[in-house]
Design an enzyme around this catalytic site. Structure first.
Site, PDB file in Angstrom:
ATOM      1  CD  GLU A  64      13.101  52.715 -15.570  1.00  0.00           C
ATOM      2  OE1 GLU A  64      13.689  52.485 -14.497  1.00  0.00           O
ATOM      3  OE2 GLU A  64      12.880  51.842 -16.428  1.00  0.00           O
TER       4      GLU A  64
ATOM      5  CG  ASP B 129      26.496  50.739 -11.210  1.00  0.00           C
ATOM      6  OD1 ASP B 129      26.399  49.969 -12.192  1.00  0.00           O
ATOM      7  OD2 ASP B 129      25.544  51.422 -10.789  1.00  0.00           O
TER       8      ASP B 129
ATOM      9  CB  ALA C 228      20.824  45.813 -13.332  1.00  0.00           C
ATOM     10  CD  GLN C 229      21.462  44.256 -20.894  1.00  0.00           C
ATOM     11  OE1 GLN C 229      21.367  43.529 -21.850  1.00  0.00           O
ATOM     12  NE2 GLN C 229      21.059  45.489 -20.950  1.00  0.00           N
TER      13      GLN C 229
HETATM   14  P1  FAD Z   1      24.096  47.678  -6.446  1.00  0.00           P
HETATM   15  O1  FAD Z   1      22.996  46.918  -7.071  1.00  0.00           O
HETATM   16  O2  FAD Z   1      23.861  49.101  -6.111  1.00  0.00           O
HETATM   17  O3  FAD Z   1      24.557  46.914  -5.147  1.00  0.00           O
HETATM   18  C1  FAD Z   1      25.563  47.377  -4.291  1.00  0.00           C
HETATM   19  C2  FAD Z   1      25.412  46.646  -2.977  1.00  0.00           C
HETATM   20  O4  FAD Z   1      26.502  46.980  -2.128  1.00  0.00           O
HETATM   21  C3  FAD Z   1      24.144  47.009  -2.216  1.00  0.00           C
HETATM   22  O5  FAD Z   1      23.492  45.846  -1.786  1.00  0.00           O
HETATM   23  C4  FAD Z   1      24.642  47.839  -1.045  1.00  0.00           C
HETATM   24  O6  FAD Z   1      23.833  47.683   0.099  1.00  0.00           O
HETATM   25  C5  FAD Z   1      26.025  47.255  -0.828  1.00  0.00           C
HETATM   26  N1  FAD Z   1      26.931  48.215  -0.205  1.00  0.00           N
HETATM   27  C6  FAD Z   1      27.170  49.482  -0.603  1.00  0.00           C
HETATM   28  N2  FAD Z   1      28.084  50.051   0.200  1.00  0.00           N
HETATM   29  C7  FAD Z   1      28.423  49.116   1.113  1.00  0.00           C
HETATM   30  C8  FAD Z   1      29.331  49.093   2.211  1.00  0.00           C
HETATM   31  N3  FAD Z   1      30.064  50.160   2.530  1.00  0.00           N
HETATM   32  N4  FAD Z   1      29.434  47.969   2.928  1.00  0.00           N
HETATM   33  C9  FAD Z   1      28.697  46.872   2.622  1.00  0.00           C
HETATM   34  N5  FAD Z   1      27.836  46.828   1.600  1.00  0.00           N
HETATM   35  C10 FAD Z   1      27.695  47.943   0.859  1.00  0.00           C
HETATM   36  N6  FAD Z   1      19.997  48.957 -14.917  1.00  0.00           N
HETATM   37  C11 FAD Z   1      19.484  48.122 -15.851  1.00  0.00           C
HETATM   38  O7  FAD Z   1      20.238  47.359 -16.486  1.00  0.00           O
HETATM   39  N7  FAD Z   1      18.142  48.091 -16.118  1.00  0.00           N
HETATM   40  C12 FAD Z   1      17.262  48.859 -15.451  1.00  0.00           C
HETATM   41  O8  FAD Z   1      16.067  48.806 -15.700  1.00  0.00           O
HETATM   42  C13 FAD Z   1      17.766  49.744 -14.441  1.00  0.00           C
HETATM   43  N8  FAD Z   1      16.912  50.510 -13.719  1.00  0.00           N
HETATM   44  C14 FAD Z   1      17.407  51.297 -12.717  1.00  0.00           C
HETATM   45  C15 FAD Z   1      16.499  52.035 -11.946  1.00  0.00           C
HETATM   46  C16 FAD Z   1      16.973  52.851 -10.934  1.00  0.00           C
HETATM   47  C17 FAD Z   1      15.984  53.626 -10.084  1.00  0.00           C
HETATM   48  C18 FAD Z   1      18.365  52.948 -10.675  1.00  0.00           C
HETATM   49  C19 FAD Z   1      18.876  53.828  -9.551  1.00  0.00           C
HETATM   50  C20 FAD Z   1      19.268  52.223 -11.433  1.00  0.00           C
HETATM   51  C21 FAD Z   1      18.800  51.388 -12.462  1.00  0.00           C
HETATM   52  N9  FAD Z   1      19.679  50.620 -13.246  1.00  0.00           N
HETATM   53  C22 FAD Z   1      19.181  49.764 -14.206  1.00  0.00           C
HETATM   54  C23 FAD Z   1      21.130  50.609 -12.954  1.00  0.00           C
HETATM   55  C24 FAD Z   1      21.428  49.428 -12.006  1.00  0.00           C
HETATM   56  O9  FAD Z   1      20.554  49.439 -10.914  1.00  0.00           O
HETATM   57  C25 FAD Z   1      22.876  49.445 -11.509  1.00  0.00           C
HETATM   58  O10 FAD Z   1      23.725  49.469 -12.627  1.00  0.00           O
HETATM   59  C26 FAD Z   1      23.127  48.183 -10.674  1.00  0.00           C
HETATM   60  O11 FAD Z   1      22.389  48.222  -9.492  1.00  0.00           O
HETATM   61  C27 FAD Z   1      24.605  48.010 -10.353  1.00  0.00           C
HETATM   62  O12 FAD Z   1      24.776  46.827  -9.639  1.00  0.00           O
HETATM   63  P2  FAD Z   1      25.899  46.720  -8.510  1.00  0.00           P
HETATM   64  O13 FAD Z   1      25.912  45.312  -8.056  1.00  0.00           O
HETATM   65  O14 FAD Z   1      27.167  47.326  -9.005  1.00  0.00           O
HETATM   66  O15 FAD Z   1      25.403  47.690  -7.365  1.00  0.00           O
HETATM   67  P1  NAD Z   2      22.538  59.194 -16.324  1.00  0.00           P
HETATM   68  O1  NAD Z   2      23.920  59.671 -16.134  1.00  0.00           O
HETATM   69  O2  NAD Z   2      22.264  58.204 -17.369  1.00  0.00           O
HETATM   70  O3  NAD Z   2      21.569  60.437 -16.592  1.00  0.00           O
HETATM   71  C1  NAD Z   2      21.695  61.624 -15.856  1.00  0.00           C
HETATM   72  C2  NAD Z   2      21.029  62.785 -16.598  1.00  0.00           C
HETATM   73  O4  NAD Z   2      21.124  63.946 -15.802  1.00  0.00           O
HETATM   74  C3  NAD Z   2      21.686  63.096 -17.939  1.00  0.00           C
HETATM   75  O5  NAD Z   2      20.705  63.173 -18.938  1.00  0.00           O
HETATM   76  C4  NAD Z   2      22.385  64.427 -17.685  1.00  0.00           C
HETATM   77  O6  NAD Z   2      22.439  65.239 -18.850  1.00  0.00           O
HETATM   78  C5  NAD Z   2      21.505  65.040 -16.615  1.00  0.00           C
HETATM   79  N1  NAD Z   2      22.204  66.039 -15.786  1.00  0.00           N
HETATM   80  C6  NAD Z   2      23.460  65.979 -15.280  1.00  0.00           C
HETATM   81  N2  NAD Z   2      23.751  67.092 -14.577  1.00  0.00           N
HETATM   82  C7  NAD Z   2      22.640  67.870 -14.625  1.00  0.00           C
HETATM   83  C8  NAD Z   2      22.312  69.142 -14.070  1.00  0.00           C
HETATM   84  N3  NAD Z   2      23.174  69.837 -13.328  1.00  0.00           N
HETATM   85  N4  NAD Z   2      21.083  69.648 -14.308  1.00  0.00           N
HETATM   86  C9  NAD Z   2      20.170  68.948 -15.034  1.00  0.00           C
HETATM   87  N5  NAD Z   2      20.436  67.754 -15.586  1.00  0.00           N
HETATM   88  C10 NAD Z   2      21.651  67.198 -15.375  1.00  0.00           C
HETATM   89  O7  NAD Z   2      22.082  58.666 -14.876  1.00  0.00           O
HETATM   90  P2  NAD Z   2      20.851  57.738 -14.472  1.00  0.00           P
HETATM   91  O8  NAD Z   2      19.630  58.095 -15.222  1.00  0.00           O
HETATM   92  O9  NAD Z   2      20.812  57.766 -12.985  1.00  0.00           O
HETATM   93  O10 NAD Z   2      21.296  56.282 -14.939  1.00  0.00           O
HETATM   94  C11 NAD Z   2      22.411  55.643 -14.321  1.00  0.00           C
HETATM   95  C12 NAD Z   2      22.660  54.320 -15.011  1.00  0.00           C
HETATM   96  O11 NAD Z   2      21.583  53.427 -14.756  1.00  0.00           O
HETATM   97  C13 NAD Z   2      22.737  54.469 -16.529  1.00  0.00           C
HETATM   98  O12 NAD Z   2      23.728  53.610 -17.019  1.00  0.00           O
HETATM   99  C14 NAD Z   2      21.378  54.016 -16.991  1.00  0.00           C
HETATM  100  O13 NAD Z   2      21.428  53.462 -18.293  1.00  0.00           O
HETATM  101  C15 NAD Z   2      21.019  52.965 -15.962  1.00  0.00           C
HETATM  102  N6  NAD Z   2      19.559  52.869 -15.855  1.00  0.00           N
HETATM  103  C16 NAD Z   2      18.939  52.056 -16.760  1.00  0.00           C
HETATM  104  C17 NAD Z   2      17.566  51.948 -16.739  1.00  0.00           C
HETATM  105  C18 NAD Z   2      16.882  51.042 -17.739  1.00  0.00           C
HETATM  106  O14 NAD Z   2      17.560  50.384 -18.512  1.00  0.00           O
HETATM  107  N7  NAD Z   2      15.578  50.973 -17.755  1.00  0.00           N
HETATM  108  C19 NAD Z   2      16.820  52.653 -15.783  1.00  0.00           C
HETATM  109  C20 NAD Z   2      17.492  53.482 -14.877  1.00  0.00           C
HETATM  110  C21 NAD Z   2      18.870  53.587 -14.936  1.00  0.00           C
END
Ligand code: FAD
Ligand code: NAD
Length: 406
Positions: A170, A300, A317-318
């Protein structure tokens, strides 16, 4: 218990959705609810790659916690959690301490760096608003600097993304759209800039539908993304990345490595003494960790097994949102004296990944594959649906992605 103290840690998807649901299910007389978060705002982690690339301003991604929770029912404390003591039912904060009767942990993820040399010191990660803003500014600075040096340094224009999981894919999708804009803005020829995505596994998006993976790679390659597949990152320094491919060691000169190659649960959870499996805490079917009936873990930090595949559900997030809704319901039961807690099973509605703002792909309804405009529209619908759940139509209008043609 008389008005139990419920403390929720983290206002990400898991934490804020637990609070939002609890405020509807309980009255202020039922429980004392405190939500702790280190920032004053909630952000949508799933949009951070856009903020990092500079294709979406970070203010679109964040919103004040107090604007989406009912402050008559939830006490919001803006503080960083520094420790959790489940034996004494206490949480330490940077400036104080809280006691709880029931705790919900939603502290999210951190980058898993697997001990790779120089990674912590030299690579960027997409974790929160601050880290995303830093990446955007770092890239812009390097573009600006490029034309201000006598000896033009290619490492300023080589943008390397570690990992072609969903985050990596992404993010390069956003970069592919952003780079031509940056080139115009900073008078840099497009052909001088490289976007390189390095993946250790034999394919991008390992485990995902091969046809969709191919679609994604074609879409990204057509916009100039280079893939290094089967390439294991070994080391990062301030001006290069080292990887191993086909038993050869290769180097890419670069000042910009964005590590998107894996996540783990927040270290505070492991430090609290909860069991940990690669940084996530295994939970029972009601989302409580073994041995603690007064603690729930959502998002997470929790590890939920998929009994069918015998593998953990991915941290998404889902699932975090569903766990939060589920935990709020179970918490209501506890507060109302009902000790039958419902087991949690995720209801996976699909996976859709963006490839920049004008392309996407994914699977919905179990096995329907979608591409292009319909997938881009679906991704926006998913995002808007979350905002609708959290803050109603008003929040969708304020923060939603409403332009389905761009
Ligand atoms: P988070 O959303 O990370 O929230 C944690 C919260 O805790 C934050 O607000 C943070 O500020 C707070 N916090 C952390 N440490 C402390 C502390 N010490 N004290 C107080 N507060 C603290 N998943 C999907 O299902 N669909 C997607 O399209 C998708 N896209 C993604 C794109 C990206 C770029 C990334 C990085 C992840 C994506 N994911 C997606 C994965 C998804 O974002 C995570 O699984 C999700 O955010 C987890 O939710 P959470 O509530 O556990 O944590
Ligand atoms: P991930 O663990 O899914 O992917 C990490 C990738 O890095 C893997 O393909 C792995 O083989 C590779 N990798 C690991 N070590 C490496 C190394 N030393 N050198 C090169 N490649 C290496 O992590 P992510 O992409 O950050 O996703 C985290 C979570 O967030 C997942 O559960 C994912 O499904 C979710 N997510 C979902 C969406 C979406 O649904 N659109 C978008 C972003 C993230």
């Amino acid at each position: 218990l008389n008005r139990p103290n419920i403390v929720i840690l983290g206002a990400g998807y898991g934490g804020i959705m637990t609070a939002s649901k609890l405020q509807k299910k309980l009255s202020a007389d039922d429980a004392n609810i405190t939500l702790v978060n280190k920032h004053s705002y909630h952000y949508q982690t799933t949009w951070l790659h856009e903020n990092a690339a500079g294709t979406l301003h970070h203010d679109r991604t964040r919103m004040e916690v107090n604007s989406v929770i009912d402050t008559n029912k939830i006490n919001f404390v803006q503080e960083a959690v520094t420790g959790i003591d489940p034996e004494n039912k206490k949480v330490s904060l940077e400036n104080g301490e809280l006691s709880y009767d029931y705790l919900v942990i939603g502290l999210g993820f951190e980058a898993a760096t697997f001990g790779i040399q120089g990674l912590l010191e030299n690579a960027f990660t997409i974790n929160d608003i601050n880290s995303a803003r830093l990446i955007r500014q770092h890239i812009e600075y390097n573009f600006a600097k490029y034309n201000n040096e006598k000896d033009k340094k290619q490492e300023r224009l080589n943008l390397v993304v570690g990992g072609a999981g969903f985050t990596g894919i992404e993010f390069v999708g956003e970069l592919a759209n952003r780079v031509p804009e940056l080139c115009k803005e900073y008078d840099v020829p497009r052909e001088n800039v490289r976007i390189i995505n390095v993946e250790a596994a034999p394919t991008a998006l390992p485990g995902f539908d091969p046809e969709l993976v191919e679609y994604a790679m074609n879409s990204l390659e057509a916009r100039g993304v280079e893939f290094k597949i089967g390439a294991m990152i070994k080391e990062v320094t301030a001006d290069k990345l080292v990887y191993e491919q086909d038993e050869e060691i290769e180097e890419v000169p670069t000042n910009t490595v964005v590590w998107a190659a894996g996540v783990r649960g927040n270290k505070l959870v492991e430090d609290a003494g909860f069991e940990s499996n690669r940084g996530r805490t295994p939970v029972r079917e009601d989302l409580r960790p073994n041995g603690y009936d007064d603690v729930f873990i959502v998002g997470d930090c929790a590890l939920v097994m998929n009994e069918e595949t015998e593998r953990p559900y991915p941290p998404t997030a889902q699932i975090a949102i569903q766990e939060a809704e589920h935990t709020a319901e179970n918490m209501k039961r506890i507060v109302q004296g009902n000790d039958h807690l419902e087991p949690f099973t995720p209801n996976i509605q699909g996976t859709v990944a963006s490839l920049g703002n004008n392309d996407a792909m994914g699977v919905i309804f179990d096995d329907k594959k979608i591409y292009g405009w319909s997938a881009t529209a679906m991704k926006k619908i998913i995002d808007n649906r979350y905002l609708l759940k959290l803050g109603g139509v008003g929040l969708v209008l304020k923060k939603g992605k409403l332009n389905f043609f761009k």
